[in-house]
Enzyme design. Structure first.
Site, mmCIF file in Angstrom:
data_model
loop_
_atom_site.group_PDB
_atom_site.id
_atom_site.type_symbol
_atom_site.label_atom_id
_atom_site.label_comp_id
_atom_site.label_asym_id
_atom_site.label_seq_id
_atom_site.Cartn_x
_atom_site.Cartn_y
_atom_site.Cartn_z
ATOM 1 N N LEU A 166 13.558 103.588 5.056
ATOM 2 C CA LEU A 166 14.900 103.774 4.523
ATOM 3 C C LEU A 166 15.372 102.111 4.062
ATOM 4 C CD1 LEU A 166 16.751 106.227 6.452
ATOM 5 C CD2 LEU A 166 15.736 106.748 4.513
ATOM 6 N N ASP A 167 15.841 102.034 2.943
ATOM 7 C CA ASP A 167 16.146 100.616 2.842
ATOM 8 C C ASP A 167 17.216 100.081 3.335
ATOM 9 O OD1 ASP A 167 18.619 100.876 1.034
ATOM 10 O OD2 ASP A 167 17.359 101.941 -0.413
ATOM 11 N N PHE A 168 17.422 98.739 3.214
ATOM 12 C CA PHE A 168 18.263 98.230 3.949
ATOM 13 C C PHE A 168 19.779 98.566 4.036
ATOM 14 C CE2 PHE A 168 21.388 94.401 4.593
ATOM 15 C CZ PHE A 168 20.948 94.032 5.879
#
Length: 262
Positions: free
Chosen positions: A103-105
């Site tokens: 999951l991105d930042f």
């Protein structure tokens, strides 16, 4: 060696209490002999156990946890820029666990981690449903809906991607489903179900239509949900979740064997 009730509970859908009752009621055979003592020690590598005439088949030991990832954490072991990673918040005993995809930042929600690489690989490469709640700037357009239903192929999918990403083009499969919860000029909220986990896929999809994703949260991965898990906390899979995962892994292994024979 392992207690009989623990052996049954670990390798089947029985709870420890249900295993105790089955043993005490005389429904359990160990190497052909009825055993009525839940504390009986068995050699889990060699023993043959039947419960109500059905053999309990040992399964490889592995652990899967659900982490409610907060915004502002990277799904990586370390960051050269010193930003916070998921392992900064996880307990030490999970430092060796492998994340199932990323999951991105700025994305939060369901992130699975496991101590078994084959489990991580099977889940990452699967077409299992992932459900997200998405907030975008602007309203949902007819063009967006058509692409969600029919899929989308982009030669230039850099919008919405990370500035250092090498990915330029991307093919988006039709969404499994979507529900528009709010669509207004300022912002819209959708719940979407997809079967892939490509790099910043959702952000790239909506960016193509000029809509920036303001908030993104993964609500579930297959049948695994947060179940009121607080942000930044972990939980083990439930018995039913483990059972579904076990079935999925068996089916995956069967398909791989069949492909190998061709």
């Amino acid at each position: 060696m392992m207690r009989l009730n623990k052996y049954i509970a670990h390798h089947s859908s029985y709870s420890r209490r249900e295993a105790d009752k089955a043993i005490q009621d005389g429904y359990v055979r160990v190497d052909g002999e009825i055993q009525d003592n839940p504390a009986t020690q068995v050699d889990e590598k060699n023993v043959i156990v039947y419960v109500s005439g059905k053999q309990v088949t040992p399964r490889d030991k592995y652990t899967v946890i659900v982490y409610n990832k907060p915004k502002g954490e990277l799904v990586t072991k370390s960051d050269p820029r010193g930003r916070k990673t998921i392992y900064d918040g996880l307990e030490k005993k999970y430092k060796h666990f492998i994340p199932v995809g990323r999951l991105d930042f700025l994305t939060e929600g369901v992130l699975l981690l496991t101590d078994a690489s084959k489990v991580a690989t099977a889940l990452m490469n699967s077409g299992l449903e992932r459900i997200y709640k998405v907030k975008i700037k602007g309203e949902v357009t007819a063009e967006m809906e058509a692409a969600m239903m029919n899929g989308l192929e982009l030669d230039d999918a850099t919008a919405g991607g990370h500035s250092h990403s090498d990915i330029t083009s991307m093919t988006f499969a039709p969404f499994i489903g979507y529900k528009i919860q709010k669509s207004e000029h300022n912002y819209s909220i959708l719940k979407i179900a997809i079967s892939e986990g490509k790099n910043r896929e959702i952000r790239r999809f909506f960016a193509h239509f000029g809509a920036e994703v303001a908030d993104l949260k993964r609500l579930s991965f297959a049948e695994i949900e947060l179940n009121n898990l607080p942000t930044g906390k972990t939980r083990f899979l439930t018995r039913s979740e483990y059972s579904a995962l076990f079935t999925f892994l068996k089916e995956t292994e069967k398909k791989e064997r069949e492909r190998a024979k061709k």
